[in-house]
Design a protein around this motif. Structure first.
Motif, PDB file in Angstrom:
ATOM      1  N   HIS A   1       1.018  -1.143   0.075  1.00  0.00           N
ATOM      2  CA  HIS A   1       0.110   0.166  -0.012  1.00  0.00           C
ATOM      3  C   HIS A   1       0.905   1.242   0.133  1.00  0.00           C
ATOM      4  O   HIS A   1       1.350   1.892   1.051  1.00  0.00           O
ATOM      5  CB  HIS A   1      -1.031   0.155   1.208  1.00  0.00           C
ATOM      6  CG  HIS A   1      -1.956   1.030   1.096  1.00  0.00           C
ATOM      7  ND1 HIS A   1      -3.511   0.494   1.266  1.00  0.00           N
ATOM      8  CD2 HIS A   1      -2.026   2.236   0.757  1.00  0.00           C
ATOM      9  CE1 HIS A   1      -4.254   1.618   1.127  1.00  0.00           C
ATOM     10  NE2 HIS A   1      -3.356   2.795   0.709  1.00  0.00           N
TER      11      HIS A   1
ATOM     12  N   GLU B   1      -7.063   2.267  -4.724  1.00  0.00           N
ATOM     13  CA  GLU B   1      -8.201   2.085  -3.832  1.00  0.00           C
ATOM     14  C   GLU B   1      -9.494   2.590  -4.199  1.00  0.00           C
ATOM     15  O   GLU B   1      -9.806   3.623  -4.535  1.00  0.00           O
ATOM     16  CB  GLU B   1      -7.727   3.027  -2.624  1.00  0.00           C
ATOM     17  CG  GLU B   1      -6.608   2.474  -1.727  1.00  0.00           C
ATOM     18  CD  GLU B   1      -6.373   3.336  -0.667  1.00  0.00           C
ATOM     19  OE1 GLU B   1      -7.020   3.378   0.418  1.00  0.00           O
ATOM     20  OE2 GLU B   1      -5.401   4.194  -0.713  1.00  0.00           O
TER      21      GLU B   1
ATOM     22  N   LEU C   1     -11.628   6.253  -3.293  1.00  0.00           N
ATOM     23  CA  LEU C   1     -10.861   7.512  -3.538  1.00  0.00           C
ATOM     24  C   LEU C   1     -11.389   8.059  -4.693  1.00  0.00           C
ATOM     25  O   LEU C   1     -11.032   9.198  -4.721  1.00  0.00           O
ATOM     26  CB  LEU C   1      -9.361   7.315  -3.397  1.00  0.00           C
ATOM     27  CG  LEU C   1      -8.775   6.667  -2.312  1.00  0.00           C
ATOM     28  CD1 LEU C   1      -7.337   6.734  -2.088  1.00  0.00           C
ATOM     29  CD2 LEU C   1      -9.507   7.391  -0.766  1.00  0.00           C
TER      30      LEU C   1
ATOM     31  N   HIS D   1     -10.538   0.966   0.012  1.00  0.00           N
ATOM     32  CA  HIS D   1     -10.341   1.747   1.037  1.00  0.00           C
ATOM     33  C   HIS D   1     -11.392   1.708   1.866  1.00  0.00           C
ATOM     34  O   HIS D   1     -12.741   2.210   1.843  1.00  0.00           O
ATOM     35  CB  HIS D   1     -10.305   3.471   0.573  1.00  0.00           C
ATOM     36  CG  HIS D   1     -10.235   4.297   1.647  1.00  0.00           C
ATOM     37  ND1 HIS D   1      -9.215   4.990   2.002  1.00  0.00           N
ATOM     38  CD2 HIS D   1     -11.274   4.936   2.443  1.00  0.00           C
ATOM     39  CE1 HIS D   1      -9.604   5.806   2.916  1.00  0.00           C
ATOM     40  NE2 HIS D   1     -10.855   5.824   3.198  1.00  0.00           N
TER      41      HIS D   1
ATOM     42  N   HIS E   1      -6.308  -1.099   4.251  1.00  0.00           N
ATOM     43  CA  HIS E   1      -6.274  -0.807   5.765  1.00  0.00           C
ATOM     44  C   HIS E   1      -7.434  -0.994   6.515  1.00  0.00           C
ATOM     45  O   HIS E   1      -8.215  -0.293   6.795  1.00  0.00           O
ATOM     46  CB  HIS E   1      -5.840   0.742   5.637  1.00  0.00           C
ATOM     47  CG  HIS E   1      -6.329   1.585   4.897  1.00  0.00           C
ATOM     48  ND1 HIS E   1      -7.885   1.755   4.821  1.00  0.00           N
ATOM     49  CD2 HIS E   1      -5.939   2.547   3.986  1.00  0.00           C
ATOM     50  CE1 HIS E   1      -8.063   2.701   4.061  1.00  0.00           C
ATOM     51  NE2 HIS E   1      -7.161   3.040   3.453  1.00  0.00           N
TER      52      HIS E   1
ATOM     53  N   GLY F   1      -7.367   4.246   7.513  1.00  0.00           N
ATOM     54  CA  GLY F   1      -6.310   4.658   6.761  1.00  0.00           C
ATOM     55  C   GLY F   1      -6.586   6.203   6.847  1.00  0.00           C
ATOM     56  O   GLY F   1      -6.927   6.786   5.442  1.00  0.00           O
TER      57      GLY F   1
ATOM     58  N   ASP G   1       0.664   2.719   3.333  1.00  0.00           N
ATOM     59  CA  ASP G   1      -0.296   3.853   3.236  1.00  0.00           C
ATOM     60  C   ASP G   1       0.383   5.142   3.345  1.00  0.00           C
ATOM     61  O   ASP G   1       0.094   6.076   3.872  1.00  0.00           O
ATOM     62  CB  ASP G   1      -1.615   3.890   4.046  1.00  0.00           C
ATOM     63  CG  ASP G   1      -2.453   4.916   3.341  1.00  0.00           C
ATOM     64  OD1 ASP G   1      -2.284   5.359   2.244  1.00  0.00           O
ATOM     65  OD2 ASP G   1      -3.761   4.877   4.090  1.00  0.00           O
TER      66      ASP G   1
HETATM   67 ZN   LIG Z   1      -6.975   4.625   1.726  1.00  0.00          ZN
END
Ligand SMILES: [Zn+2]
Length: 392
Positions: free
Chosen positions: A64, A161, A164, A190, A217, A221, A273
Motif C-alpha cells: 500500500h 483504492e 478514493l 479503501h 487498511h 487509513g 499507506d
Molecule cells: Zn486509503
C-alpha cells in the motif's frame, strides 16, 4: 557475478506453509538465487558475505504505497523517498493509486492517462531505489469497462483504492469492480474513515456491496471503523485483509489475533499507506510487522513471509525478466534483505527483537542479485557488522 551469503542464522522462505528454508547459505548468480543449502562452498562464489548469524529474508513488499513520479512525492514535497524505503528493507512498493498526482481533476480520461503513465514509467527500477509497481486505476467518474480493457492490454493489473475516486455511485462501482476481477485484477477497497479532504467514509455495508478482493487498511487509513465491522468482513467474506502503518495500531493488533485464532493468517498483508498525510516513513513496513508480532502475537517468521511471498503471490509480482519475487528458493529473483538483532537490544536475533517490539537492523540488501546496501541509513546498526568480503 556469484555472491555467497554465508553463516545465515535463519532463512525466511516467503512461503507461509514452510516459512523457514533449510540452509545456512544462499548462492546468488547474476540476478537469481541459484541455491539455498547448508555449507555451500565459498569456492563457488566471486564474493562471500559473512552475515554472522543474522537472518536473511526475501525483499519486503509494501502492498500500500502512493507513488507519483519516480522518487518524488508531492504529498510531502519530498524527494528521495524510495531510496529511503530501500534502506528500510522494502525492495518493492505496490501502488494503491497515484492519488497525489498534482492537479488531478478526477475525471475518467485523466485517471486512465495517469494510470498508464505511472505504469509505464515505473517499469525500470531507478538506481539505489525500491522497485515500484506503479499504475493502479482510480475509479473516477467516466471510467468505462473499455478503459479497463485498454489498460489491461498495456499490462495494468490493479485498481487503485476503491472509494478514493470521484465515482460515488455504489452500483456503478460494483460493476467496474466485477469487470476488473473478471480480468484477474486486484481490487483493493479503501475501508474506514475519510483519509484526506475529498475522500469518503467506507463502511462494512459498502464493502459487502462492492465485493473487492482486498480490504485495504482494515485498521483505518488513518481512521479505523469500529473493530466489529472489520471482524464482520473477516467472518462474512474470504477477501484479503490489509493492515497499514498509517492506521490504528490497536485495531491492527486485534485483527491479527482474530485471523490467527481463525487459522486465516494467509489472508493478511502489510502495507504502509505512505507517502500520505502521515508522512514519508522509511521504517514504516518493518515497524508495522514488528507491531503485529509484539502486540498482535504473530510469529515474526510468519509476519516476514506475509510481507514478502504472500504479498507477491496475491499481486502476481514478477521481476522484469519474469522471475518470482518475495521468495528465497532456486530460480527466484535475488531480492534479499539481511536482518539482524539491533545493537543494544536485550534480545539475540532479529525474530526475538521483533517479538519484543524492537525494529530489527537492516544489515545488507541485494536487489536483482546486486549488493545495493551494506549499511542502512535508516535502521539502528546491527549487533555484529557483516563481513563483506572482497572479490575472490
Ligand atoms: Zn486509503
Amino acid at each position: 557475478m556469484r555472491v555467497l551469503l554465508a553463516n545465515c542464522g535463519a532463512i525466511v522462505s516467503g512461503r507461509l506453509d514452510a516459512p523457514l528454508a533449510d540452509g545456512d547459505s544462499i548462492l546468488v548468480e547474476d540476478e537469481l538465487v541459484r541455491e539455498v543449502g547448508f555449507g555451500i562452498s565459498p569456492d563457488r562464489a566471486d564474493r562471500v558475505i559473512d552475515v554472522r548469524g543474522a537472518t536473511v529474508v526475501p525483499g519486503l513488499i509494501d502492498t500500500h504505497s502512493h507513488p507519483v513520479i519516480g522518487d518524488f512525492t508531492p504529498r510531502q514535497n519530498a524527494v528521495g523517498w524510495t531510496a529511503r524505503t530501500l534502506n528500510g528493507g522494502v525492495t518493492s512498493l505496490v501502488s494503491a493509486g497515484e492519488t497525489h498526482w498534482p492537479g488531478r481533476q478526477k475525471d475518467g480520461a485523466e485517471a486512465a492517462a495517469i494510470c498508464a503513465a505511472a505504469f509505464l514509467t515505473s517499469r525500470t527500477r531507478q538506481p539505489g531505489c525500491s522497485r515500484v509497481f506503479g499504475g493502479a486505476l482510480l475509479l473516477d467518474r467516466g471510467i468505462t469497462e473499455q478503459d479497463l480493457d485498454t489498460l489491461h492490454a498495456l499490462g495494468v493489473r490493479r485498481l487503485g483504492e476503491i472509494g478514493l475516486g470521484s465515482e460515488k455511485d455504489v452500483s456503478r462501482i460494483a460493476e467496474l469492480v466485477a469487470h476488473a476481477k473478471s480480468l484477474g485484477w486486484v481490487a483493493p477497497l479503501h475501508f474506514g474513515g475519510a483519509s484526506v479532504p475529498g475522500s469518503s467514509v467506507v463502511d462494512a455495508g459498502m464493502a459487502l456491496r462492492i465485493r473487492p478482493t482486498v480490504i485495504s487498511h482494515a485498521n483505518g487509513g488513518p481512521t479505523a471503523r469500529p473493530v466489529e465491522e472489520a471482524f464482520a468482513l473477516i467472518e462474512e467474506t474470504e477477501v484479503a485483509i490489509e493492515l497499514v502503518f498509517a492506521g490504528n495500531a490497536q485495531v491492527a493488533s486485534q485483527i491479527v489475533r482474530k485471523l490467527g485464532e481463525r487459522g486465516e493468517l494467509h489472508r493478511l498483508q502489510f502495507g504502509t499507506d505512505t507517502p500520505s498525510g502521515t508522512g514519508v516513513v522509511p521504517l514504516a513496513l518493518l515497524r508495522t510487522i514488528t507491531e503485529a508480532a509484539s502486540l498482535g502475537g504473530l510469529d515474526p517468521v510468519q509476519a516476514l513471509a506475509i510481507a514478502s511471498g504472500v504479498a507477491a503471490a496475491r499481486y502476481g509480482l514478477l521481476s522484469p525478466s519474469g522471475n518470482p519475487l518475495g521468495v528465497i528458493e532456486a530460480g527466484a529473483q535475488a531480492d534479499l534483505v539481511v536482518l539482524s538483532n539491533p545493537l543494544g537490544s536485550e534480545t539475540a536475533s532479529a525474530f526475538d527483537a521483533m517479538s519484543n517490539g524492537n525494529v530489527p537492523a537492516v544489515m545488507v540488501v541485494l536487489v536483482d542479485g546486486e549488493i545495493v546496501i551494506t549499511r542502512s541509513s535508516v535502521t539502528p546498526p546491527p549487533e555484529h557488522a557483516a563481513s563483506l568480503g572482497g572479490l575472490a
